[in-house]
Design a protein around this motif. Structure first.
Motif, PDB file in Angstrom:
ATOM      1  N   ALA A  10       2.020   0.358  -5.894  1.00 51.09           N
ATOM      2  CA  ALA A  10       1.793   0.553  -4.474  1.00 51.09           C
ATOM      3  C   ALA A  10       0.748  -0.446  -4.022  1.00 51.09           C
ATOM      4  CB  ALA A  10       1.340   1.973  -4.196  1.00 51.09           C
ATOM      5  N   HIS A  11       0.623  -0.608  -2.707  1.00 51.57           N
ATOM      6  CA  HIS A  11      -0.254  -1.656  -2.187  1.00 51.57           C
ATOM      7  C   HIS A  11      -1.693  -1.174  -2.061  1.00 51.57           C
ATOM      8  CE1 HIS A  11      -1.521  -5.154  -0.098  1.00 51.57           C
ATOM      9  NE2 HIS A  11      -1.795  -4.500   1.010  1.00 51.57           N
ATOM     10  N   LYS A  12      -2.606  -2.060  -2.447  1.00 52.83           N
ATOM     11  CA  LYS A  12      -4.037  -1.847  -2.247  1.00 52.83           C
ATOM     12  C   LYS A  12      -4.511  -0.515  -2.790  1.00 52.83           C
ATOM     13  CE  LYS A  12      -5.431  -5.493   0.357  1.00 52.83           C
ATOM     14  NZ  LYS A  12      -6.664  -6.188   0.475  1.00 52.83           N
ATOM     15  N   PRO A 164     -12.640  -5.038   4.537  1.00 53.29           N
ATOM     16  CA  PRO A 164     -12.254  -6.445   4.343  1.00 53.29           C
ATOM     17  C   PRO A 164     -13.354  -7.324   3.765  1.00 53.29           C
ATOM     18  CG  PRO A 164     -12.824  -6.069   6.625  1.00 53.29           C
ATOM     19  CD  PRO A 164     -12.944  -4.730   5.955  1.00 53.29           C
ATOM     20  N   ASP A 165     -14.619  -6.886   3.828  1.00 52.55           N
ATOM     21  CA  ASP A 165     -15.711  -7.755   3.381  1.00 52.55           C
ATOM     22  C   ASP A 165     -15.777  -7.870   1.864  1.00 52.55           C
ATOM     23  OD1 ASP A 165     -16.415  -8.095   6.024  1.00 52.55           O
ATOM     24  OD2 ASP A 165     -17.903  -6.489   6.002  1.00 52.55           O
ATOM     25  N   GLU A 166     -15.463  -6.776   1.169  1.00 48.82           N
ATOM     26  CA  GLU A 166     -15.445  -6.745  -0.297  1.00 48.82           C
ATOM     27  C   GLU A 166     -16.793  -7.088  -0.917  1.00 48.82           C
ATOM     28  OE1 GLU A 166     -12.073  -9.035  -1.568  1.00 48.82           O
ATOM     29  OE2 GLU A 166     -10.664  -7.578  -0.757  1.00 48.82           O
ATOM     30  N   THR A 167     -17.854  -6.628  -0.275  1.00 54.58           N
ATOM     31  CA  THR A 167     -19.195  -6.815  -0.845  1.00 54.58           C
ATOM     32  C   THR A 167     -19.704  -5.549  -1.523  1.00 54.58           C
ATOM     33  OG1 THR A 167     -20.252  -6.220   1.251  1.00 54.58           O
ATOM     34  CG2 THR A 167     -19.794  -8.559   0.860  1.00 54.58           C
ATOM     35  N   LYS A 210     -12.064   5.368   0.912  1.00 50.85           N
ATOM     36  CA  LYS A 210     -11.452   5.700   2.210  1.00 50.85           C
ATOM     37  C   LYS A 210     -12.111   4.817   3.276  1.00 50.85           C
ATOM     38  CE  LYS A 210      -9.518   7.793   5.735  1.00 50.85           C
ATOM     39  NZ  LYS A 210      -9.819   9.177   6.083  1.00 50.85           N
ATOM     40  N   ASP A 211     -13.432   4.827   3.298  1.00 47.12           N
ATOM     41  CA  ASP A 211     -14.201   3.931   4.155  1.00 47.12           C
ATOM     42  C   ASP A 211     -15.557   3.725   3.492  1.00 47.12           C
ATOM     43  OD1 ASP A 211     -15.942   6.131   4.932  1.00 47.12           O
ATOM     44  OD2 ASP A 211     -14.364   6.759   6.318  1.00 47.12           O
ATOM     45  N   GLY A 270      -6.484  -5.544   4.806  1.00 54.75           N
ATOM     46  CA  GLY A 270      -7.405  -4.505   4.378  1.00 54.75           C
ATOM     47  C   GLY A 270      -7.597  -3.402   5.393  1.00 54.75           C
ATOM     48  N   ASN A 271      -6.823  -3.421   6.486  1.00 54.25           N
ATOM     49  CA  ASN A 271      -6.949  -2.387   7.509  1.00 54.25           C
ATOM     50  C   ASN A 271      -6.285  -1.090   7.058  1.00 54.25           C
ATOM     51  OD1 ASN A 271      -8.180  -4.173   9.470  1.00 54.25           O
ATOM     52  ND2 ASN A 271      -6.153  -5.090   9.715  1.00 54.25           N
TER      53      ASN A 271
END
Length: 721
Positions: A10-12, A164-167, A210-211, A270-271
């Motif tokens: 599955a994606h992401k 989306p930042d992936e930090t 999730k967030d 990444g949304n």
């Protein structure tokens, strides 16, 4: 790394649950695996049951005694240290390709181990510097330094970074290589664990962002509240700063499932798209539910189908069985199909997918990756690689072949969410790995780096041949040998296979095997037997459960074929396999002891009447069958290596290799089989690495030692007079 590098389920976020399929059991459950009552009952019929107590004092005393005996025998051979040093030089070589993964901002990530970094470092550099072979690496996380600071034997098990930042990343750390991991929040900007951040104690757990302030965590929340496979089936929503006990339950699968978890579907940027919840009734069955405002929605696809990508609004699925849509369209097993997800959620019973890819009889899909504007299929055709880029425009799918080398094993190692670039490797038995950067939009590929040769391949050749199995099925296999090999039956030959779980065995470059075996005049044979994925789902399903003897027959047919061709003889023929391949080796030892003079049995399943009670074993009943079922149980007992050792039979002296820290396939399998041989007065060698997990080696030094053990044994058995 920071990107989803190869989509297979599955994606992401949804994929994260699937890629951790083998990891949801806590130490508490391992310790509780055998209750006092069960132990007493089992020991009444099996006096070696105590060896299933993973870290029991009596069991470890037996292990240490066997380790000492085996190492004493092998290490006195002068070739042992030469072999260890040769492999260590190869695996720690600083001119290895630093395998790249795409990171944000045109960066390249890599996890690296060498002499100075035994446990490894996660590091990053600029693409331009990497391509020019002049990278200045920035260390993101040093596992050696962390282990020293915390007095732990940490093994890095990867990171899951929030888009989306992936930090902000969830770092998985294993104690000694186990599947069970601790999960901690890490800041790649400050290069430090987040003070007061998410910090989950050890367990086999599925953890999904999730967030930025919320995780979905599936684990053993209450002691013993796991599936028969020992996996989690309860998901809670964990908020930042919240104690685990205070996390709110949001999903509960069925206690009879193999496992269940909640995850997140995101688009390529990444949304957040929606929540998903997944039940896996068995290893090969999946029930996905998409959480909409009207409640959970499922699609009427076969339970064996897997969501592989979410692309341009299309839900992309891989089929493992034939399927006919509500409108009568027929799709064949092994196909990749797609349909509009939004429309499908409105009328799920009447989805009408289109075929993205339909295989022929000798093709299979090895993996699906996704770039900014394309999906990328990694294919096999007659066990040879091909990579295709697919696009969806105007309601139609089209593809172009990526221009990578022909007649080679090809693998997509990383795909970029922010562009159409992919990293792909080309390799073969005598062809060192070459790294390419390809463009999924144009199909063009550029060679970036090649690994130096690790052994002298001059005079070697590779042939693909076909053997005829007992039921008439043609089974392919590869032979790597010198061109001037005399066909007198006297060539030391190592035969390898796996044969299970739809995993294909493909030609690949092994510096250790080449240096220690091929350079010394040995031949190597790789058998593509049924049970694997070389020719798609049907090749796998042909050997499921009570049909498994076909897999064993295929292997024996390959052995008999190379003996008939006088490449080798039983005196010079050895075999090797691990995990499911370890079961294969145990069966070959007991069914055809006349065919081999050496048998390397790595991290094996061997007690097929109790495998489903040990660690993750119950999850594999879809592959092997249920010992409690009268028909399946009778078959399993007929092939179970542990139950089929017989007095009065001359067996070759096998070498068992396993790990105390293997919390996937229980080390008790190898322990009990070896102990039974000991009691029967049968010769065997046994080595159990205290660390290492299912790979039987937690770092490169342990890998070198294990290779030295195995190849010194093989040299003694097959090369010596």
């Amino acid at each position: 790394m920071t990107k989803t590098e190869l989509l297979s389920g599955a994606h992401k976020g949804a994929f994260l649950g699937l890629c951790m399929l083998m990891g949801v059991l806590s130490p508490a459950t391992v310790r509780a695996e055998m209750t006092t009552q069960n132990t007493i009952a089992a020991e009444a019929s099996d006096p070696r049951q105590y060896l299933e107590e993973v870290e029991g004092e009596k069991a470890l005393d037996w292990v240490r005694a066997q380790n000492d005996r085996t190492l004493t025998q092998l290490m006195k051979d002068p070739r042992f240290e030469k072999n260890r040093e040769a492999v260590l030089k190869i695996v720690e070589a600083k001119d290895r390709i630093a395998s790249p993964g795409f990171a944000k901002g045109g960066k390249v990530d890599n996890f690296w181990q060498d002499t100075d970094h035994v446990r490894g470092i996660w590091r990053r550099t600029d693409w331009s510097a990497y391509a020019a072979d002049k990278p200045v690496w920035e260390t993101i996380l040093d596992i050696d330094a962390l282990s020293k600071a915390e007095d732990k034997n940490w093994v890095y098990k990867g990171s899951n970074c929030l888009p989306p930042d992936e930090t902000r990343c969830l770092i998985s750390l294993s104690n000694g290589g186990k599947d069970a991991v601790t999960v901690r929040e890490y800041d790649t900007v400050t290069k430090s664990f987040v003070n007061g951040g998410f910090d989950l104690p050890e367990g086999k757990q599925v953890v999904v962002w999730k967030d930025k302030d919320t995780l979905y965590v599936s684990r053993e929340w209450t002691p013993g509240e796991v599936t028969p496979s020992g996996y989690a089936y309860v998901t809670r929503e964990l908020k930042r700063g919240q104690k685990l006990d205070d996390a709110k339950e949001i999903f509960r699968g069925d206690a009879a499932d193999m496992m269940a978890y909640r995850s997140v579907l995101r688009d390529i940027d990444g949304n957040y798209v929606m929540d998903m919840q997944t039940r896996r009734p068995s290893f090969f069955e999946v029930i996905d539910q998409f959480i909409t405002s009207d409640g959970p929605v499922s699609f009427p696809l076969p339970l064996t189908s897997e969501m592989s990508a979410y692309y341009e609004g299309q839900a992309v699925y891989s089929l493992k069985d034939d399927w006919t849509s509500a409108k009568g369209t027929k799709f064949t097993s092994g196909s990749v199909i797609a349909f509009d997800l939004k429309a499908g959620l409105k009328d799920p019973k009447n989805i009408e997918p289109v075929a993205v890819f339909t295989p022929d009889a000798h093709q299979s899909v090895e993996g699906i990756a996704q770039t900014k504007n394309h999906i990328v299929l990694q294919l096999l055709s007659n066990v040879t690689g091909e990579v295709r880029s697919y696009s969806y425009k105007g309601g139609a799918w089209s593809y172009k072949a990526i221009k990578l080398p022909e007649n080679a094993t090809l693998s997509v190692s990383s795909a970029d969410d922010d562009s159409d670039k992919i990293f792909a490797y080309s390799t073969g038995f005598i062809q060192p790995s070459t790294l390419y950067r390809a463009d999924a939009g144009t199909g063009e590929a550029e060679k970036i780096k090649s690994s130096p040769a690790r052994f002298n391949a001059e005079g070697l050749k590779v042939d693909q041949r076909w053997a005829t199995s007992k039921d008439g099925t043609k089974v392919p296999y590869f032979v790597v040998a010198r061109q001037d090999t005399k066909l007198d039956g006297n060539t030391p030959t190592l035969l390898y296979a796996y044969g299970g779980f739809e995993i294909a065995m493909t030609p690949s470059y092994s510096g250790g095997m080449g240096k220690l075996w091929l350079e010394n005049g040995g031949a190597y044979v790789l058998a593509n037997i049924r049970g694997g994925g070389e020719f798609g789902p049907q090749w796998h399903e042909a050997g499921l459960k009570t049909n498994r003897q076909r897999i064993f027959d295929d292997f024996q047919a390959v052995a008999e074929d190379i003996i008939a061709a006088k490449l080798t003889s039983p005196r010079r023929l050895g075999i090797m396999g691990g995990s499911n391949g370890g079961l294969l080796m145990g069966v070959q030892l007991t069914q055809r002891p006349d065919l081999w003079n050496a048998v390397v049995i790595q991290v094996p399943l061997l007690d097929m009447m109790r495998y489903h009670t040990l660690l993750a074993g119950a999850s594999w009943m879809g592959e092997y069958g249920d010992p409690a079922d009268p028909v399946e149980g009778a078959f399993l007992k007929s092939i179970s290596p542990y139950h089929n050792l017989k007095t009065g039979v001359k067996y070759p002296e096998p070498l068992f290799v396993t790990s105390t820290k293997d919390d996937r396939v229980h080390p008790g399998h190898a322990r009990k089989m070896a102990a039974k041989m000991q009691e029967m007065g049968l010769p065997f060698l046994y080595y159990e690495n205290i660390d290492g997990g299912h790979a039987a080696a937690a770092n490169l030094r342990e890998t070198a030692k294990r290779n030295a053990i195995e190849y010194t044994y093989l040299m003694q058995k097959l090369m010596d007079k």
